[in-house]
Design an enzyme around this catalytic site. Structure first.
Site: not given
Ligand code: ATP
Ligand code: MG
Length: 517
Positions: A369-371
């Site tokens: 999950s990048r953010v």
């Protein structure tokens, strides 16, 4: 004047008349009428409407509609939104002078509708106050705010290791029957009483699967905050193509009012297939895997509409959970890679874990999950702490331990800890955990309190911890759910509560001897 120019002049004239009529000025009742040239597999070719615009809604006999999709010199390729058997060659086609739009608003909550907003449940017509076009521009960059607030799914492994924030786009991908829909439905169920509007958009699925999901939502009282949009596998491909855009417009209505919205697109593989079918029938040149060249664009312009708006624009958010099916675990196939690059992360479901009974079957190594990490509650982030790292270490060592080598004390400890983590992350469907319950469980896990409990007893121990959350004092609970970080006295108090709850679970060496899976 050439024939072409004449066509344009007539087209312009009709356009102007359309505008006059829209502005309420009385005019002669004149329609621009075309004729059906051919009908095949959801595509209708129409001649005699030179003024029709791209994406304009066209009206066929019998209250059928279609979208002007491909404008050619002498004819138009129209995507039919309905049953083509009611039409015949030579029938009249009328312009409507408007683009495709859908009803939006509060009255759709709790309803099951098709992508045009017509009811599929037994509750009668859907009353509405407003309509929005299905194709809308995504918010400008300057209108967007960073993802800050968590969107709790209630599933421990996701909230702890691959957290999702409000306004994020997180892809759920995996082979068929690996639990993709279950994760999305659980996430919707968990939004009950959290002031998040949910939209479940079922694209080209079997009716029985959709009915199962809707029943689950009803059972858990989640329909009150949910709209379900359905296109069946045997619907016209035009409807399937339209469904996610219609769902997004319905979601945007709420987002623009400052609300938080969660949209699930289940699934975009079927959407891509419907678009491929339409494009091939419209004789557009096929590209890789016979998909048309703009397949990336149709998904990116859809998912770009998911965002978190600035405070001055109401501060609403649209979180998107697109689902995509892989074949034989091939995540580097064309459509999955496109979607991976469009979204802000992915949850990968592994059929191997599913077979082993590790459910939800999320492969932590391949999921990211990048953010969302920035959106976790600070106290939650502290308790989830180093679980991901510990788990990764364990997975590596577990492979070695299979060779039967004698392991030193430290390695054994890591393996024991890892097994407790894996066992603890197993979770039944439709049983989301609240944030405070998750915090107590994860804190115990992170501090090794569960390492000494036999694996078969971990579920029971977890239940005991969940019960014990009732003993958390109200002021401490408030601090845990606020944007403050977790202070040491608070964390010690929580550990005391957890140890007390786990007192009856006796020490065991079993975890070290459990066979590896
Ligand atoms: P499809 O490819 O058909 O769309 P899917 O990947 O969406 O399938 P689901 O329908 O969600 O998968 O789940 C497949 C099966 O696994 C269902 O019978 C469901 O009940 C079961 N299942 C999924 N998650 C869990 C879980 N956490 N615990 C127990 N059973 C589960
Ligand atoms: Mg499914």
């Amino acid at each position: 004047m050439t024939e072409n120019n004449l066509d344009h002049v007539i087209g312009d004239l009709f356009d102007k008349m359309g505008r006059l009529r829209d502005s309420g000025v009385p005019s002669l009742e004149l329609h621009e009428v075309g004729t059906i040239l051919s009908i095949s597999s959801g595509i209708v070719r129409v001649s005699g409407l030179p003024g029709a615009g791209s994406d304009e809604l066209l009206k066929f006999p019998g209250d059928l509609y279609g979208i002007a999709f491909s404008l050619e010199e002498n004819e138009i390729g129209v995507i039919l939104l309905g049953d083509e058997t009611k039409l015949s060659v030579g029938d009249e086609v009328q312009r409507t002078f408007r683009v495709m739009d859908v009803p939006v608003g509060e009255s759709l909550l709790g309803r099951v509708v098709d992508p045009l907003g017509f009811p599929l449940d037994e509750k009668g017509p859907v009353p509405y106050e407003e309509r929005l076009p299905v194709e809308r521009d995504a918010p400008e960059i300057m209108d967007r705010a960073p993802v800050r607030e968590p969107l709790q799914t209630g599933i421990k492994v996701i909230d702890a290791l691959i957290p999702i924030g409000r306004g994020q786009r997180e892809l759920i991908l995996g082979d068929r029957q690996t639990g993709k829909t279950s994760i999305a439905i659980d996430a919707i169920i968990n939004q009950k009483d959290k002031n998040v509007v949910c939209i479940y958009c079922a694209i080209g699925q079997r009716m029985s699967s959709v009915a199962k999901s809707v029943t689950r939502l009803h059972e858990k009282g989640a329909m009150a905050h949910t709209i379900v949009i359905v296109t069946e596998g045997n619907n016209s491909p035009g409807l399937s193509y339209l469904a996610p855009y219609a769902a997004t417009s319905m979601a945007e209505y709420f987002m623009e009012k400052g609300r938080d919205v969660l949209v699930v697109y289940d699934d975009l593989t079927n959407h891509a297939r419907a678009y491929r079918e339409l494009s091939l029938l419209l004789r557009r040149p096929p590209g890789r895997e016979a998909f048309p060249g703009d397949i990336f664009y149709i998904h990116s312009r859809l998912l770009e509409r998911a965002t978190h708006l600035n405070e001055k624009d109401g501060g609403g958010s649209l979180t998107a959970l697109p689902i995509v099916e892989t074949e034989a675990q091939n995540i580097s196939a064309y459509i999955p890679t496109n979607l991976i690059s469009i979204t802000d992360g992915q949850l990968y479901l592994s059929p191997k874990l599913f077979e082993l009974g590790v459910l939800p079957a999320i492969d932590i190594g391949k999921s990211v999950s990048r953010v969302g990490g920035k959106a976790q509650l600070p106290a939650y982030r502290t308790v989830a702490g180093s679980l991901k790292l510990s788990y990764a270490q364990f997975e590596e060592l577990e492979t070695f331990s299979r060779f039967g080598a004698k392991l030193d004390e430290r390695t054994q400890k890591i393996i024991r800890h890892g097994r407790a983590i894996r066992e603890c992350f197993k979770q039944n469907e439709m049983s989301p955990l609240s944030v405070s319950e998750q915090m107590l469980v994860l804190l115990s896990l992170n501090n090794g309190l569960l390492d000494t409990i036999p694996l078969s007893k971990i579920r029971e121990a977890e239940n005991a911890l969940c019960m014990a959350t009732q003993q958390i004092p109200a002021d401490l609970l408030k601090r845990l759910l606020s944007d403050q970080s977790l202070m040491e006295p608070d964390s010690n108090r929580l550990l005391e509560i957890a140890s007390e709850a786990l007192r009856t679970f006796t020490y065991s060496e079993q975890n070290t001897t459990e066979p590896t899976s």
